[in-house]
Structure formats: structure tokens, C-alpha cells
Design a protein around this motif. Structure first.
Motif, PDB file in Angstrom:
ATOM      1  N   HIS A 382       0.824  -1.207   0.000  1.00  0.00           N
ATOM      2  CA  HIS A 382       0.000   0.000   0.000  1.00  0.00           C
ATOM      3  C   HIS A 382       0.861   1.262   0.000  1.00  0.00           C
ATOM      4  O   HIS A 382       0.461   2.291  -0.557  1.00  0.00           O
ATOM      5  CB  HIS A 382      -0.910   0.018   1.223  1.00  0.00           C
ATOM      6  N   ASN A 383       2.008   1.220   0.654  1.00  0.00           N
ATOM      7  CA  ASN A 383       2.833   2.408   0.834  1.00  0.00           C
ATOM      8  C   ASN A 383       4.069   2.422  -0.058  1.00  0.00           C
ATOM      9  O   ASN A 383       5.028   3.142   0.216  1.00  0.00           O
ATOM     10  CB  ASN A 383       3.219   2.547   2.306  1.00  0.00           C
ATOM     11  N   ARG A 384       4.038   1.653  -1.135  1.00  0.00           N
ATOM     12  CA  ARG A 384       5.140   1.716  -2.099  1.00  0.00           C
ATOM     13  C   ARG A 384       5.157   3.072  -2.810  1.00  0.00           C
ATOM     14  O   ARG A 384       4.112   3.623  -3.167  1.00  0.00           O
ATOM     15  CB  ARG A 384       5.011   0.611  -3.137  1.00  0.00           C
ATOM     16  N   SER A 385       6.340   3.550  -3.050  1.00  0.00           N
ATOM     17  CA  SER A 385       6.557   4.759  -3.837  1.00  0.00           C
ATOM     18  C   SER A 385       7.023   4.363  -5.233  1.00  0.00           C
ATOM     19  O   SER A 385       7.695   3.346  -5.410  1.00  0.00           O
ATOM     20  CB  SER A 385       7.625   5.638  -3.167  1.00  0.00           C
ATOM     21  N   GLY A 386       6.636   5.182  -6.216  1.00  0.00           N
ATOM     22  CA  GLY A 386       7.168   5.001  -7.553  1.00  0.00           C
ATOM     23  C   GLY A 386       6.479   3.960  -8.392  1.00  0.00           C
ATOM     24  O   GLY A 386       6.983   3.616  -9.478  1.00  0.00           O
ATOM     25  N   THR A 387       5.332   3.453  -7.966  1.00  0.00           N
ATOM     26  CA  THR A 387       4.607   2.449  -8.738  1.00  0.00           C
ATOM     27  C   THR A 387       3.121   2.598  -8.469  1.00  0.00           C
ATOM     28  O   THR A 387       2.720   2.973  -7.358  1.00  0.00           O
ATOM     29  CB  THR A 387       5.074   1.018  -8.365  1.00  0.00           C
ATOM     30  N   PRO A 388       2.256   2.334  -9.464  1.00  0.00           N
ATOM     31  CA  PRO A 388       0.815   2.390  -9.189  1.00  0.00           C
ATOM     32  C   PRO A 388       0.430   1.316  -8.170  1.00  0.00           C
ATOM     33  O   PRO A 388       0.949   0.204  -8.193  1.00  0.00           O
ATOM     34  CB  PRO A 388       0.178   2.098 -10.555  1.00  0.00           C
TER      35      PRO A 388
END
Length: 867
Positions: A382-388
Motif C-alpha cells: 500500500h505504501n510503495r513509492s514510484g509504482t501504481p
């Protein structure tokens, strides 16, 4: 994902501020004479704050006195029939109160059913909240930023020659505006401009994270126009809000203001009591209990006389007894009774615990934790950066575009340079001559920052879980999580952790770079920056250059991003987790393992060459993770490198450390003290370390675990802590101490450690003074409003609340620096210093390093309690 258990109607309850747990079983006691019957009534069903309210208790049977309670707290007593007691209502009683009465006769007592009364707080007075809005006294107390102002003829004019690139680059306003929660306010002003332009008018919290209370954008021309708006303060009250016009990022022009007014109720007319929301008197794990494990509940009540209890399955009594009086509980400030129904082992759903007529939330007995590990680990995708974040993995509500992927309006993270400018202390930073692709990684907490230090302890915890799984032959399969990498034939847990590891590896300074860095401990003095060979060091963090407000979806963040100077602590964090990576990923991805080991060696050598580049709290836009003692990071990194390589140089570094094989006394594992991580690795990972050293490491882990286990016996709520204060992230303290107790069980097989780990989960899932499940999606009163810029439904109905399995930081009785917590200072005790409010970042933030131990503990419980 909805909870699989059907919802149940809420049972009768009493608002209360405390509860307690039985430490040993209580035998049923038959009173010599039947208790008196008590009927309680009030003089009104609702009451204005002016009061008073008259409570009347009618007693059938013999009674010597009647004691009246509000939220389990004694109000007073009466000894004359019909036992009348007067409560003088005041603003602190805002909300619904359920009063109770206890009739005392000899050794027996009867308790009335609760009677609820709504205390109404109404303040219709209108006050002018801005000073000198007609500019009859010049500019005082108005201030400007990014321009200058002049006054003439009742107007203040700003000549904007350099509008900047952000709305806040040009400001005009004043501070100290008191706003009441629920208050209705009317704003009006007249404005004109030499050339047509627009600007924002807003009221906000005057400090990070600059929470907006009211925002309006208006268009102006050369003709004066009057603007009028009415709004209701939806956030908690703020005594020192800032009123601003934000005029930056527009064309150069002159803007003039006149007749500025903000009217509404004066601040302070309605301040709710700390924790005075609608809580239940009978506190227990709202999700439920495992069949063959301890089952403890708690109730706050001033009486020293035991109370009768019955466990109900529908209308059928399953078990009964009387409470044990625990007495004063320093951590909650409450007088507690405890209930033990551990003898009940038959699985059932919809159970209710009745204590003297007050009923708990419904709960179940069964395999109640089977989904918790998966839900807790879902936090990280849920909290990944840089990807949908795709709906097919998380559901429509939580799907969102990629954040900080280098597309408008984001300004990073694919090409980011070092911060260049002046920090809060006036130190000038020259920047650096390179850019890094620092994309990916996890957003650390409620903001959009990414931090190597906090990433380090989070990655260590999850990789430690992976190593435990491998050591004990626990399946760690592909497809165990709902993430894009599922189906690639590798562990989903390791796939998720790699997303953060890749980001951390990208934060390493390229070889050949020399940077101006602070060397040595320079707290309290202006920094001296020394040219330092920096190749192999690691940047402390990547964040916005200024704080953003709430709410804000990651892909909509317009702030510039910057790398902040590399530190020894961040460098050793990479050395530690990259060395751990090299052995954990060796079998599944040897090329990645080699890359990790190379980075770990570079980082270790760089840290040895620059051992005194400390992190300070100097910059806005992100958390500092400041640290001027890196002895624990050196010890931990050496432990990981030795466990991976077996090389003599790392063993020598270990033996030279005063922390060798130690466990911190009375403290838990965390980003600021990684000693325990080093010792846990040496105690559990097979190495060439002499057997006596391994046994000493394990003995020290077990001793620390015993101290945590024994501390639970001193607490009314059975959490493995000591003392009467709750620090920032107190819930993570419960979880990280549970990690140590889990390791002790691995070494000893002593089930008492498992039971106290479960007691910690009981506390987190509802058996606490707030009658609150601090984990979203679990229990009748789960976490709803964490401090998070995307999970912000309370501020924007188009945004979601938290998904299942997110743990709040929890009570904090030490730091009240946010505007929501500030109103509780001096009005709450220990574990009662909490509110489920998005603005309460000192109490209700969520972070990667709190969800990581939740996942570890959930996995441990799933394994250690299976029969």
C-alpha cells in the motif's frame, strides 16, 4: 477486505476510562445476603453545559450508601434515601455520558444499569478573531513573507515582484487565531489587484504538517471585490491557528486588501476531556482469544468489592465468577477489576462478557489471528513509492497512481540532488554535484518521506522473520501476499522487502565524491562543514523540502524533493541490512545477494572512515531521525557482516564493542538503539562464533525477555512494560518487546513467553483504557483515522480510511506537540493519552517500523500456538 465475522448488535455499555485484567483465576463466591437492587434515573436526558444534573438511585433491599460513577470514576456518594447526587456539568463533559450507581450493604453490592445523558455544549457568541483588519494601526500584527507591504487609506498593498514557484512563497497573514472544533466562522475581506490574478485564503495549523482548516481560492481584478465565506471547524480546536493569504506562483502584480474580518465563537468554549469518547466499561480483546490460551478481561471500578461476572453465549451462561480487585494501576490512573475466563476453551462466536450488568463487545474464541500476518504485511505494498497501487491487489478504494515517479506535479524521485540552501538553524548547505535515481522504497509514515534509518530497522525485522521461517522450516511461499510479484516462484515476503532494499542501495553516494559534512558532535552550536570523501556513505533521507498538509495523495504532491546529507547512522543501516540481504537472498537470487554484499562492504569502510557524521534536527519537510551515538549501529552492522562472511575483521570489530552480546536493559529494539538486533542475529544465525559466546547471547536475550514478561504482571492491562508513562509509538514498544520474547521461546520452549506475547496483542486489540483496537479492521472499535495523507477519509470523503492490519503508534503521555494532542496535556494519564484523530501525529501516526514487528508477532503467534 471486510471482516469475515458477521457484525453483532452493540451490547449495553458504560463510558469509562479504565479497566483491568485478572492475574489468577477467581472462584465463584455466593454472597451471604442478596445484593440490593439499584435503579438509577436522571433529571434530564440531555443537559447544557451550565448544569446541574440530578442523579437519583432507588434501592430495593438494605443499603448503607450509594456510590455514583461517571465512566467508572467515582463522582461521590450519598447515604440518604432516595440517594440523590448532583453533577455540575461543564465543557469538559462534552459528549454522551453513562452514569452508574453502586449500592453498598455490608459485604455485598448491587450495580445499576447505566443511564446515558447527552451534555450539550453550545456557544453562540460571536467574536472578532483578527486584529487590526482595517489597518487603522498600520501593519501590526500582520506579517509578510516573500514581499513587503504598505498601508494607506485602510488598505494594505503588497508589491509582488518575485512570485516564486509555490503558493507559500509569498504570504500575508497573522497568527494566534483561536478556532473551536465545531465552531461556525464567517470570513470576509475586500481585495483588488493591479493585474488580474488569483490567490489562496486559508486557516491552518501553524507548524508541521500545516493541516488546513479552511481553504478558498479567489480571483481578483482591478475592481475591488468583497468575498464572504462561512465554514465550520471540522478539526480539533486550535488556539494558535495561522490566517494567511498565499499569493505565490502567480504573475508579478500588486494586490491590496481591506476590511478583513473573521468572526465566530471564542476559543475554549468547548474542550472535550481526554479520551471522553463513547467507550465500553468491560474491556477485552475485541477480536477474540485462542481456545487453549489465557483469556483475561478488565473493568475499571472504584469499589474494592468483587463484582459478579458471567460469560454468555446468547442467553446461555458459559461460565461465571467474581472479579479480582487489582487496585490502582499507575499506567492508566485507574482502579481496576480483573476477570479470568481461561477455563473456557470451546470455540464460539458472538460471546459477551457481563460484569455486574455491564456487557462487553461481542468476541469469539477460535483461530482469531489467521489473517493478521497477511494484513500486516499488506501495509508495505500500500505504501510503495514510484509504482501504481493497483485495485486488483488492494481493492478499488485503495488503488492510486504512482507517487513521486517523476511525472507532473511530482518533482522526484528519479533524478534528485542534494538539498541546497539554508536550514532552520541558519546553516548554509552547498548541495552536491550529482543526482541519484532514488525511486522506489516505502513511504515511511504519514508523510511522503523515505528514510534509510527507519527503513533499516524495518527491513531487518522482516528479514529476521524470513530467516526464522527458513530456520524452522515454516513455509514462506510465493502467492502468500497480494502483490504484483506473486507468481514469480519466489517468496512474496522477500519480494516486498526488496522494494525497500533497492531504494536503500540507490541512496549510496557514488565513488569519488567529496561533500561538506558536519564532523563530530556539534549539538547546540552552528555547524562547521568539513570537506569529506563521501563515496560509499549513504544519504539520511529523501523528503519534500517543506511540509505538506493533509490530505494529499502521493501523486499530487507538488513539492520539490531533495536528498539530505549522508550520515554515519544511515551508512551503517545500509551496511547491516545489505549484509543480511546477502545471506537471505543467496539461494533465490545470488546476483542480488552479491550486489548487496558489495554495497555492505563499501558502506562499512565508508563509515569507518567517517564515523562521526551525525544526524541533527535541522530541516523541514521530513522527520530528522537525529542521532549522535552510533555505537549500536557499528555493533549491529558488524554482527550482520560477520554472520554473512565469517571474516575475522568483523569478529574483531564485534569483540572490540562494549555492546558485544548485550541486550539493552529496559528498552526495546528500535531505530535509535539497534543493539538488540545485533545480539539477536548472533544468537540465532549459525556462525563460527564459539559456542560459549552463542550461549551467552541467548542467555542475555532470555534474561531481557523474562524482564519484559515479568513486567506484564505489574500492569493492570498486562502489557510487557513498566512505569506510568507512554512514549511516542508506545504500541511499537509492546510489539518489539514481543519480538524478543518470541526469540526467547525459540531458545527455551517456555510457553510463558508465548502467553505474554498474546497479552500484548490483547492490549493492542482492545483490552486497554481506551476500549480501542489499535489495529484497523480488527474489533468493534478499530483504528479509523490514522495520521496519513492518503488514508484520510475523515478529511475527504473521496479518500479511503486505512486498510485492514495497520497499527497505530498509540498512547503518548510525553509529547503533546501536535494541535490535537495539545488539548490533552495535563488532562490525561499514561495509557489514556490517546485519540483516534488524523491530526494527532504524536499519538496516531502509522509507520513501516511499527507494522514490521506487528507482522513478525502475528507470524510468531500463528506458528507457536498451532497444535
Amino acid at each position: 477486505m471486510p471482516h469475515p465475522r458477521p457484525l453483532h448488535a452493540r451490547p449495553p455499555h458504560l463510558t469509562a476510562l479504565s479497566c483491568a485484567l485478572i492475574l489468577s483465576a477467581c472462584a465463584a463466591v455466593t454472597p451471604a445476603t442478596p445484593p440490593p437492587t439499584v435503579t438509577l434515573s436522571s433529571s434530564a436526558a440531555s443537559l447544557d453545559a451550565s448544569g446541574p444534573l440530578r442523579l437519583t438511585a432507588t434501592v430495593t433491599g438494605s443499603a448503607s450508601r450509594v456510590i455514583f460513577y461517571d465512566r467508572g470514576v467515582k463522582l461521590g456518594e450519598d447515604t440518604t434515601a432516595p440517594y440523590e447526587f448532583t453533577v455540575n456539568a461543564d465543557p469538559a463533559l462534552n459528549g454522551t455520558h453513562a452514569y452508574s450507581a453502586q449500592a453498598v450493604a455490608g459485604d455485598v453490592a448491587g450495580i445499576s444499569a447505566p443511564v446515558s445523558v447527552q451534555i450539550r455544549i453550545a456557544d453562540t457568541r460571536t467574536t472578532e478573531l483578527l486584529n487590526n483588519g482595517d489597518f487603522s494601526q498600520g501593519l501590526n500584527p500582520w506579517w509578510t513573507a516573500g514581499t513587503a507591504a504598505t498601508t494607506t487609506g485602510g488598505e494594505a498593498c503588497l508589491n509582488i515582484t518575485q512570485p516564486g514557484s509555490n503558493p507559500w512563497d509569498v504570504l500575508f497573514g497573522q497568527g494566534g487565531v483561536g478556532l473551536n472544533e465545531g465552531g461556525t466562522y464567517t470570513l470576509s475581506f475586500t481585495a483588488r489587484a493591479a493585474q488580474p490574478t488569483s490567490f489562496k485564503t486559508l486557516l491552518q495549523f501553524d507548524g508541521a504538517p500545516y493541516t488546513n482548516y479552511f481553504v478558498q481560492e479567489v480571483d481578483v481584478t482591478s475592481q475591488p471585490k468583497t468575498f464572504t465565506s462561512t465554514f465550520t471547524m471540522a478539526q480539533p480546536g486550535d488556539a494558535k491557528a495561522a490566517f494567511q493569504f498565499q499569493l505565490g506562483a502567480k504573475a508579478a502584480t500588486t494586490v491590496c486588501f481591506s476590511r478583513i474580518s473573521l468572526t465566530g465563537p471564542a476559543f475554549g468554549s468547548a474542550v472535550p476531556a481526554a479520551g471522553a469518547d463513547d467507550v465500553n466499561l468491560v474491556r477485552l480483546n475485541q477480536t477474540g482469544y485462542l481456545p487453549d490460551r489465557p483469556k483475561l478481561a478488565a473493568i475499571p471500578f472504584e469499589s474494592d468489592r468483587p463484582l459478579p461476572w458471567t460469560l454468555l453465549d446468547g442467553t446461555r451462561a458459559v461460565a461465571s465468577g467474581v472479579t479480582r480487585v487489582f487496585g490502582a494501576d499507575a499506567a492508566s490512573g485507574e482502579h481496576l477489576h480483573q476477570v479470568d475466563f481461561s477455563s473456557v476453551t470451546t470455540p464460539a462466536d458472538g460471546l459477551v462478557l457481563d460484569v455486574a450488568g455491564f456487557r462487553s463487545h461481542p468476541f469469539r474464541i477460535g483461530r482469531v489471528y489467521d489473517d493478521l500476518k497477511r494484513d500486516a504485511l499488506a501495509y508495505f505494498y500500500h505504501n510503495r513509492s514510484g509504482t501504481p497501487i493497483e485495485a486488483k491487489y488492494v481493492g478499488d478504494a485503495w488503488a492510486r497512481p504512482a507517487g513521486h515517479a517523476g511525472s507532473s506535479p511530482n518533482q522526484g524521485d528519479t533524478r534528485v540532488s542534494c538539498f541546497k540552501g539554508t536550514d532552520q538553524a541558519g546553516n548554509v548547505w552547498p548541495g552536491c554535484g550529482y543526482e541519484l535515481d532514488a525511486s522506489g522504497g516505502w513511504y515511511d509514515a504519514g508523510d511522503h518521506g523515505k528514510y534509510v534509518v527507519n527503513g533499516g530497522v524495518s527491513v531487518w525485522t522482516l528479514l529476521n522473520l524470513a530467516e526464522r521461517n527458513a530456520r524452522l522450516n515454516i513455509p514462506d511461499a510465493d502467492g502468500s501476499l497480494s502483490i504484483p510479484e506473486s507468481g514469480n516462484g519466489r517468496s512474496d515476503l522477500l519480494d516486498e522487502v526488496r522494494w525497500e532494499l533497492d531504494f536503500m542501495l540507490r541512496m549510496q553516494v557514488p565513488d569519488g565524491q567529496t561533500l561538506a559534512l558536519p564532523r563530530g558532535d556539534q549539538r547546540g552550536v552552528p555547524l562547521t562543514l568539513t570537506p569529506t570523501p563521501a563515496g560509499g556513505l549513504v544519504h539520511q533521507k529523501l523528503t519534500d523540502v517543506a511540509w505538506t498538509g493533509l490530505p494529499l495523495r502521493p501523486d499530487q504532491d507538488p513539492q520539490p524533493r531533495a536528498l539530505y546529507y549522508p550520515t554515519t547512522a544511515a551508512t551503517l543501516n545500509l551496511a547491516g541490512v545489505a549484509a543480511q540481504c546477502a545471506r537471505v537472498y543467496r539461494a533465490s537470487d545470488p546476483a542480488f545477494a552479491d550486489r548487496c554484499l558489495s554495497a555492505a562492504r563499501r558502506a562499512w569502510q565508508a563509515a569507518k572512515a567517517a564515523p562521526d557524521v551525525y544526524a541533527y534536527d535541522l530541516f523541514v519537510g521530513g522527520g530528522p531521525y537525529d542521532d549522535t551515538d552510533v555505537s549500536d549501529e557499528f555493533y549491529w552492522a558488524a554482527a550482520e557482516l560477520y554472520a554473512t562472511t565469517g571474516e575475522a575483521a568483523f569478529l574483531e570489530a564485534l569483540r572490540a564493542s562494549p555492546l558485544f552480546l548485550q541486550m539493552p536493559e529496559g528498552r526495546e529494539l528500535g531505530w535509535s538503539d539497534l543493539t538488540a538486533a545485533g545480539t539477536l542475529t548472533l544468537a540465532s544465525v549459525p556462525t563460527a562464533l564459539p559456542g560459549a559466546d552463542v550461549q551467552q547471547a541467548r542467555a542475555n536475550v532470555v534474561a531481557a525477555a523474562r524482564a519484559f514478561r515479568d513486567a506484564a504482571g505489574t500492569q493492570g492491562y498486562r502489557l510487557p512494560m513498566t512505569g506510568a508513562t507512554a512514549t511516542w509509538g508506545s504500541n511499537s514498544g509492546v510489539l518489539n518487546r514481543s519480538v524478543v520474547m518470541g526469540a526467547a521461546w525459540d531458545f527455551t520452549g517456555d510457553d510463558s513467553f508465548v502467553n505474554v506475547v498474546l497479552e500484548g496483542l490483547n492490549y493492542l486489540l482492545g483490552r486497554n483504557p481506551m476500549d480501542k483496537s489499535y489495529v484497523s479492521g480488527y474489533g468493534e472499535r478499530p483504528l479509523l483515522n490514522p495520521h496519513h495523507r492518503f488514508w484520510a477519509r475523515s478529511l475527504d470523503a473521496s479518500l479511503p480510511g486505512p486498510p485492514r492490519g495497520v497499527v497505530s503508534g498509540g498512547p503518548n503521555s510525553v509529547n503533546f506537540s501536535d494541535p490535537v494532542a495539545a488539548k490533552f496535556k495535563g488532562r490525561c494519564v499514561g495509557l489514556r493519552c490517546y485519540t483516534d484523530d488524523i491530526g494527532a501525529y504524536t499519538m496516531n501516526e502509522v509507520t513501516i517500523n511499527w507494522n514490521a514487528p506487528l507482522a513478525w508477532v502475528a507470524a510468531f503467534v500463528e506458528h507457536s500456538t498451532r497444535r
